[in-house]
Scaffold this motif. Structure first.
Motif, PDB file in Angstrom:
ATOM      1  N   GLY A   1     -16.415   2.155  13.906  1.00 38.17           N
ATOM      2  CA  GLY A   1     -16.207   0.732  13.743  1.00 38.17           C
ATOM      3  C   GLY A   1     -16.774   0.178  12.452  1.00 38.17           C
ATOM      4  O   GLY A   1     -16.809  -1.045  12.269  1.00 38.17           O
ATOM      5  N   THR A   2     -17.203   1.059  11.545  1.00 36.18           N
ATOM      6  CA  THR A   2     -17.781   0.611  10.272  1.00 36.18           C
ATOM      7  C   THR A   2     -16.684   0.388   9.235  1.00 36.18           C
ATOM      8  O   THR A   2     -15.814   1.234   9.030  1.00 36.18           O
ATOM      9  N   ARG A   3     -16.751  -0.746   8.603  1.00 39.53           N
ATOM     10  CA  ARG A   3     -15.864  -1.081   7.481  1.00 39.53           C
ATOM     11  C   ARG A   3     -16.774  -1.310   6.289  1.00 39.53           C
ATOM     12  O   ARG A   3     -17.524  -2.297   6.242  1.00 39.53           O
ATOM     13  N   ALA A   4     -16.734  -0.401   5.333  1.00 34.67           N
ATOM     14  CA  ALA A   4     -17.686  -0.403   4.227  1.00 34.67           C
ATOM     15  C   ALA A   4     -17.048  -0.954   2.955  1.00 34.67           C
ATOM     16  O   ALA A   4     -15.954  -0.539   2.569  1.00 34.67           O
ATOM     17  N   LEU A   5     -17.756  -1.867   2.322  1.00 35.20           N
ATOM     18  CA  LEU A   5     -17.311  -2.445   1.060  1.00 35.20           C
ATOM     19  C   LEU A   5     -17.918  -1.654  -0.099  1.00 35.20           C
ATOM     20  O   LEU A   5     -19.137  -1.509  -0.179  1.00 35.20           O
ATOM     21  N   LEU A   6     -17.060  -1.139  -0.973  1.00 36.12           N
ATOM     22  CA  LEU A   6     -17.509  -0.477  -2.196  1.00 36.12           C
ATOM     23  C   LEU A   6     -17.192  -1.399  -3.370  1.00 36.12           C
ATOM     24  O   LEU A   6     -16.024  -1.672  -3.650  1.00 36.12           O
ATOM     25  N   ILE A   7     -18.245  -1.900  -4.023  1.00 37.27           N
ATOM     26  CA  ILE A   7     -18.061  -2.757  -5.194  1.00 37.27           C
ATOM     27  C   ILE A   7     -18.223  -1.883  -6.423  1.00 37.27           C
ATOM     28  O   ILE A   7     -19.326  -1.486  -6.798  1.00 37.27           O
ATOM     29  N   GLY A   8     -17.115  -1.548  -7.038  1.00 34.85           N
ATOM     30  CA  GLY A   8     -17.143  -0.651  -8.187  1.00 34.85           C
ATOM     31  C   GLY A   8     -15.760  -0.123  -8.478  1.00 34.85           C
ATOM     32  O   GLY A   8     -14.803  -0.406  -7.754  1.00 34.85           O
ATOM     33  N   ASP A   9     -15.644   0.668  -9.525  1.00 33.30           N
ATOM     34  CA  ASP A   9     -14.347   1.145  -9.980  1.00 33.30           C
ATOM     35  C   ASP A   9     -14.354   2.663 -10.059  1.00 33.30           C
ATOM     36  O   ASP A   9     -15.173   3.246 -10.767  1.00 33.30           O
ATOM     37  N   GLY A  10     -13.455   3.290  -9.332  1.00 38.64           N
ATOM     38  CA  GLY A  10     -13.300   4.735  -9.440  1.00 38.64           C
ATOM     39  C   GLY A  10     -14.103   5.502  -8.409  1.00 38.64           C
ATOM     40  O   GLY A  10     -15.094   5.037  -7.870  1.00 38.64           O
ATOM     41  N   TYR A  11     -13.643   6.697  -8.115  1.00 34.05           N
ATOM     42  CA  TYR A  11     -14.308   7.651  -7.221  1.00 34.05           C
ATOM     43  C   TYR A  11     -14.483   8.957  -7.990  1.00 34.05           C
ATOM     44  O   TYR A  11     -13.528   9.467  -8.567  1.00 34.05           O
ATOM     45  N   PRO A  12     -15.685   9.549  -7.977  1.00 37.37           N
ATOM     46  CA  PRO A  12     -16.945   8.941  -7.545  1.00 37.37           C
ATOM     47  C   PRO A  12     -17.438   7.939  -8.583  1.00 37.37           C
ATOM     48  O   PRO A  12     -16.785   7.728  -9.603  1.00 37.37           O
ATOM     49  N   SER A  13     -18.614   7.359  -8.328  1.00 34.41           N
ATOM     50  CA  SER A  13     -19.134   6.334  -9.231  1.00 34.41           C
ATOM     51  C   SER A  13     -19.651   6.971 -10.519  1.00 34.41           C
ATOM     52  O   SER A  13     -19.726   8.186 -10.646  1.00 34.41           O
ATOM     53  N   HIS A  14     -20.064   6.107 -11.460  1.00 35.75           N
ATOM     54  CA  HIS A  14     -20.515   6.586 -12.763  1.00 35.75           C
ATOM     55  C   HIS A  14     -21.825   7.368 -12.680  1.00 35.75           C
ATOM     56  O   HIS A  14     -22.105   8.209 -13.543  1.00 35.75           O
ATOM     57  N   SER A  15     -22.645   7.116 -11.677  1.00 39.24           N
ATOM     58  CA  SER A  15     -23.973   7.731 -11.655  1.00 39.24           C
ATOM     59  C   SER A  15     -24.225   8.621 -10.447  1.00 39.24           C
ATOM     60  O   SER A  15     -25.302   9.176 -10.317  1.00 39.24           O
ATOM     61  N   GLN A  16     -23.239   8.764  -9.554  1.00 43.71           N
ATOM     62  CA  GLN A  16     -23.421   9.588  -8.356  1.00 43.71           C
ATOM     63  C   GLN A  16     -22.211  10.502  -8.190  1.00 43.71           C
ATOM     64  O   GLN A  16     -21.267  10.207  -7.468  1.00 43.71           O
ATOM     65  N   VAL A  17     -22.239  11.642  -8.871  1.00 48.32           N
ATOM     66  CA  VAL A  17     -21.085  12.529  -8.883  1.00 48.32           C
ATOM     67  C   VAL A  17     -20.945  13.297  -7.578  1.00 48.32           C
ATOM     68  O   VAL A  17     -19.839  13.712  -7.206  1.00 48.32           O
ATOM     69  N   ALA A  18     -22.029  13.504  -6.837  1.00 49.26           N
ATOM     70  CA  ALA A  18     -21.962  14.233  -5.565  1.00 49.26           C
ATOM     71  C   ALA A  18     -21.464  13.295  -4.477  1.00 49.26           C
ATOM     72  O   ALA A  18     -22.147  13.015  -3.490  1.00 49.26           O
ATOM     73  N   ASN A  19     -20.244  12.791  -4.664  1.00 43.57           N
ATOM     74  CA  ASN A  19     -19.658  11.799  -3.783  1.00 43.57           C
ATOM     75  C   ASN A  19     -18.174  12.078  -3.581  1.00 43.57           C
ATOM     76  O   ASN A  19     -17.547  12.772  -4.396  1.00 43.57           O
ATOM     77  N   PRO A  20     -17.582  11.529  -2.519  1.00 39.88           N
ATOM     78  CA  PRO A  20     -16.156  11.773  -2.245  1.00 39.88           C
ATOM     79  C   PRO A  20     -15.273  11.326  -3.396  1.00 39.88           C
ATOM     80  O   PRO A  20     -15.567  10.360  -4.096  1.00 39.88           O
ATOM     81  N   GLY A  21     -14.165  12.027  -3.574  1.00 38.10           N
ATOM     82  CA  GLY A  21     -13.233  11.701  -4.642  1.00 38.10           C
ATOM     83  C   GLY A  21     -12.199  10.669  -4.254  1.00 38.10           C
ATOM     84  O   GLY A  21     -11.424  10.221  -5.105  1.00 38.10           O
TER      85      GLY A  21
END
Length: 443
Positions: A151-171
């Motif tokens: 039931g979680t709806r998560a807001l990502l404020i940013g551009d692109g996957y992954p972010s500029h500073s966290q590369v160990a993240n989903p694409g």
């Protein structure tokens, strides 16, 4: 979020046939179930369990009765049975569309339920044999956590996957939805800037005063920038409400770059993220979805606010790793304060803005965790805190095994208490591999 529980009792043939011969079999399965229910209700009360009306199945003709009764349930709990209805019990429990649990007398599953459980598991039914009331309560917590994740709806404020500073993240957001059922809503940093610039100055002044009143210590740099940082918090809150989201993460490195270049200072979101966590909303920095999702999981399991920190120094000689004190800490890891207070405010790394820090008590049991970028592996460890000046160390036991085999990224989430067992069961239900140090402190 409630877990609706449909209790059922299987009786009938065995004791009814004995009654025809003038033999009394007391208590009957129904009487045993009714006697057991108050204890079970009390055990799961704190886990969000909501009990529906007891259903009785006494013959194969009654199987549809349970199927119909369980349509609005999240869990079916079988309370008692007799020998000659085990086939009916197995058929009925295999017919429902939700997980099933079997619980016999206290610490005694009973031969009937052992037989039914074995049949259900072999047939691939989502079945669980609860050993006692506490074990059933633990299952309810597992199911509630899984439902809250879905039931979680998560807001990502940013551009692109992954972010500029966290590369160990989903694409992509698809990976998140497929693995955990969490919906991702994305808004750009430019959208955040527009909302920030349009935020009412008086509201920001009021929010800034509340932050200052709750602080035990305030650096002059923080006092200088606190109104603009309050405006940023209010802008993120507006964006959160517009997205109908209940968790968020912001690419603060991109915001850092833009605000420093265009405004000459970093109006940091750090204290805003602290405030969200104080409100019970999981909030992570650097658009780190893996940290945010781990924060959701650990928060839902523990019912406590979570701390986000960087992996710091490793102390092999004492089996501990430092969790660096992050600039967007939680306020009260006990979860009982209810007051926005007890933190100190400073700027962020000499760039300006407002960052918040709080003290972590030494000698406390903790659980730390993070998802890997595939969201198919979850790094979890339990340990005990060792306080340092900023942040703390966590004594993990085999810290080398943790760093070599279990480490999956930078930010780790920390909550008080040892929750490895429940987290592992949630992960198992989601098909996620758990990575934990081979030699860990005892729970």
């Amino acid at each position: 979020m409630q877990v609706r529980i449909q209790p059922v009792v299987f009786g009938g043939v065995d004791w009814q046939s004995r009654e025809k011969l003038g033999m009394e079999l007391r208590p009957t399965p129904l009487e045993r179930a009714q006697r057991r229910l108050p204890e079970l209700r009390e055990a799961v009360e704190g886990e969000g369990g909501e009990w529906l009306e007891l259903c009785e199945v006494n013959s194969p003709d009654h199987v549809g009765r349970l199927v119909e009764a369980s349509r609005h349930a999240d869990l079916v709990v079988a309370l008692a049975s007799e020998l000659l209805v085990v086939k009916t019990a197995a058929r009925a429990l295999a017919s429902v569309a939700v997980p099933v649990a079997l619980i016999g007398e206290e610490s005694y599953p009973g031969p009937f339920f052992a037989d039914v459980y074995g049949a259900l598991k072999a047939d691939g039914v989502d079945a669980y044999l609860a050993l006692d009331a506490a074990d059933l309560a633990s299952l309810v917590r597992v199911l509630r956590t899984q439902r809250r994740l879905a039931g979680t709806r998560a807001l990502l404020i940013g551009d692109g996957y992954p972010s500029h500073s966290q590369v160990a993240n989903p694409g992509s957001p698809r990976i998140v939805e497929e693995a955990l059922g969490v919906e991702i809503v994305q808004r750009s940093i430019r959208d955040l800037r527009e909302l920030w610039e349009a935020t009412d100055e008086d509201r920001a002044q009021e929010q800034a005063r509340a932050w200052l009143e709750g602080a035990s210590e305030v650096a002059e740099e923080a006092r200088r920038d606190i109104v603009q940082c309050a405006k940023l918090y209010l802008a993120m809150d507006t964006m959160l409400q517009e997205a109908a989201a209940n968790a968020l993460t912001v690419d603060c490195r991109s915001w850092d770059l833009m605000s420093c270049q265009e405004f000459g200072t970093f109006c940091s979101p750090c204290m805003g993220l602290t405030h969200f966590r104080w409100r019970g909303i999981p909030a992570a920095c650097e658009a780190d979805l893996c940290a945010l999702l781990a924060m959701c999981l650990l928060t839902y399991v523990s019912d406590l606010p979570a701390f986000l920190g960087n992996i710091g120094r490793v102390y092999r000689e004492r089996g501990s790793v430092q969790i660096g004190g992050h600039a967007a800490c939680t306020v009260d890891m006990e979860g009982t304060g209810g007051e926005l207070a007890g933190y100190r405010l400073t700027d962020y790394g000499g760039r300006g803005g407002v960052a918040s820090y709080c003290a972590i008590e030494a000698g406390r049991p903790v659980t730390i965790g993070r998802f890997d970028k595939s969201l198919r592996r979850l790094s979890v460890a339990i340990g005990e805190t060792v306080a340092t000046e900023r942040g703390f160390e966590v004594a993990l036991g085999d810290v080398e095994d943790f760093m070599h085999r279990c480490l999956v990224g930078d930010h780790y989430i920390v909550v008080y208490g040892h929750h490895l067992e429940v987290i592992s069961r949630v992960a198992e239900r989601l098909g996620i591999e758990v990575l934990t140090p081979r030699s860990a402190p005892a729970q």
